[in-house]
Write an enzyme that holds these catalytic residues in place. Structure first.
Site, mmCIF file in Angstrom:
data_model
loop_
_atom_site.group_PDB
_atom_site.id
_atom_site.type_symbol
_atom_site.label_atom_id
_atom_site.label_comp_id
_atom_site.label_asym_id
_atom_site.label_seq_id
_atom_site.Cartn_x
_atom_site.Cartn_y
_atom_site.Cartn_z
ATOM 1 N N SER A 7 25.999 61.380 -2.132
ATOM 2 C CA SER A 7 24.613 61.430 -1.888
ATOM 3 C C SER A 7 24.007 61.032 -3.370
ATOM 4 C CB SER A 7 23.907 62.506 -1.495
ATOM 5 O OG SER A 7 22.539 62.451 -1.536
ATOM 6 N N HIS B 219 25.158 57.357 0.251
ATOM 7 C CA HIS B 219 24.366 58.017 1.070
ATOM 8 C C HIS B 219 22.827 58.025 0.146
ATOM 9 C CE1 HIS B 219 22.640 60.380 4.447
ATOM 10 N NE2 HIS B 219 22.066 61.235 3.192
ATOM 11 N N ASP C 13 19.112 59.331 0.147
ATOM 12 C CA ASP C 13 17.907 60.198 0.535
ATOM 13 C C ASP C 13 16.783 59.999 0.053
ATOM 14 O OD1 ASP C 13 19.721 62.174 1.863
ATOM 15 O OD2 ASP C 13 20.534 62.668 0.133
ATOM 16 N N MET D 123 12.804 60.875 0.512
ATOM 17 C CA MET D 123 11.961 61.911 0.812
ATOM 18 C C MET D 123 10.327 61.395 0.467
ATOM 19 S SD MET D 123 14.252 64.969 -0.729
ATOM 20 C CE MET D 123 15.856 65.279 -0.189
ATOM 21 N N HIS E 236 18.867 57.453 4.510
ATOM 22 C CA HIS E 236 18.421 58.630 4.958
ATOM 23 C C HIS E 236 17.074 58.742 5.141
ATOM 24 C CE1 HIS E 236 18.864 63.270 5.778
ATOM 25 N NE2 HIS E 236 18.174 62.605 6.836
ATOM 26 N N MET F 176 13.863 60.803 5.229
ATOM 27 C CA MET F 176 13.210 62.020 5.720
ATOM 28 C C MET F 176 11.775 61.981 5.470
ATOM 29 S SD MET F 176 16.266 64.412 3.857
ATOM 30 C CE MET F 176 16.753 62.931 2.785
ATOM 31 N N MET G 26 22.267 67.418 10.314
ATOM 32 C CA MET G 26 21.850 67.993 9.009
ATOM 33 C C MET G 26 22.353 69.576 9.011
ATOM 34 S SD MET G 26 20.372 65.777 7.399
ATOM 35 C CE MET G 26 20.041 66.811 5.977
ATOM 36 N N ASP H 247 25.533 66.467 6.644
ATOM 37 C CA ASP H 247 24.939 66.231 5.344
ATOM 38 C C ASP H 247 24.209 67.593 5.090
ATOM 39 O OD1 ASP H 247 23.118 65.340 3.455
ATOM 40 O OD2 ASP H 247 21.991 64.157 4.568
#
Ligand code: DX5
Ligand code: ZN
Length: 225
Positions: A6, A31, A33, A35, A64, A66, A135, A173
């Site tokens: 990640s 990966h 992330d 946010m 991913h 979020m 998660m 994750d």
């Protein structure tokens, strides 16, 4: 077995260099992330960052989201070079159109589930997804401890896979180190997202190799259909 470092745990002053490290490590996926400061209490990076590292490697980009409003981000991340995009099942009624949109963009379809959310929430979408992301910490920050109570969700997702003869990947994750990765592999996971554990090693290649060896050894016996 898929190992997915990640980028959240990378050195933010050197994204290009860190991407090159992942490229030469033998990792299967990177990966990413994303946010938004609303769905989770932190902000990471957006599509421009992804577009800027895309030319550096052909590794599979696993985005991913979020985010509370992923609908405004699907096209930008698709253009930026995502190979797969995951949204969260906690978004409720928005989920079905989001999954269709991801598919219509020609990307692999992912669905993520937070630790407090019942795995039953996933069941209606099983036939639409390529990837289920369980998660194993409450999302928002790297470096948290693995929540062991999430293991039965992996077992359930794996049982559904066999019963319904579906082939979605099951990812984990959050708090994935060499020991928790083995527990997850044993429960039926086949994608291992790891930030802190992998990036803090001097040799990313050695860390990826070690994690792969451990999860291969811990995988459950594949049942004969
Ligand atoms: C958590 C993120 C994770 C995070 C994992 O909010 O979704 O992908 O990077 O980091 P570690 O491996 O440090 O728990
Ligand atoms: Zn993630």
């Amino acid at each position: 077995m898929i190992i997915a470092p990640s980028l959240l745990a990378a050195n933010y002053g050197r994204f290009a260099r860190e991407t090159e490290r992942v490229k030469s490590s033998g990792a299967d996926w990177l990966h990413l992330d994303v946010m938004d400061g609303h769905f989770v209490p932190n902000i990471s990076f957006g599509p421009d960052l992804v577009a800027s590292i895309r030319p550096l490697t052909r590794v599979f980009f696993d985005v991913h989201l979020m985010c509370s409003k992923p609908e405004i981000l699907l096209e930008p991340f698709s253009r930026a070079g995502a190979d797969q995009i995951s949204v969260h099942v906690e978004l409720g009624d928005a989920v079905t159109p989001l999954l269709w949109k991801i598919k219509s963009l020609g990307k692999k379809v992912g669905l993520a589930i937070n630790p407090p959310t019942s795995i039953a929430m996933i069941q209606p979408y099983l036939e639409q997804i390529d990837f289920l992301l369980v998660m194993t910490v409450n999302p928002g920050f790297g470096g948290q401890s693995f929540i062991h109570e999430t293991l039965p969700k992996i077992q359930q997702a794996s049982a559904w896979q066999r019963e319904k003869r579906l082939s979605y990947h099951i990812g984990v994750d959050g708090g994935i180190d060499f020991r928790t990765a083995a527990d997850c592999a044993h429960a039926g996971a086949d994608v291992f997202v790891s930030g802190t554990t992998i990036f803090r090693q001097r040799s990313l290649g050695a860390a990826v190799k070690k994690m792969r060896r451990i999860v291969e050894a811990a995988r459950p016996n594949t049942p004969l259909f």
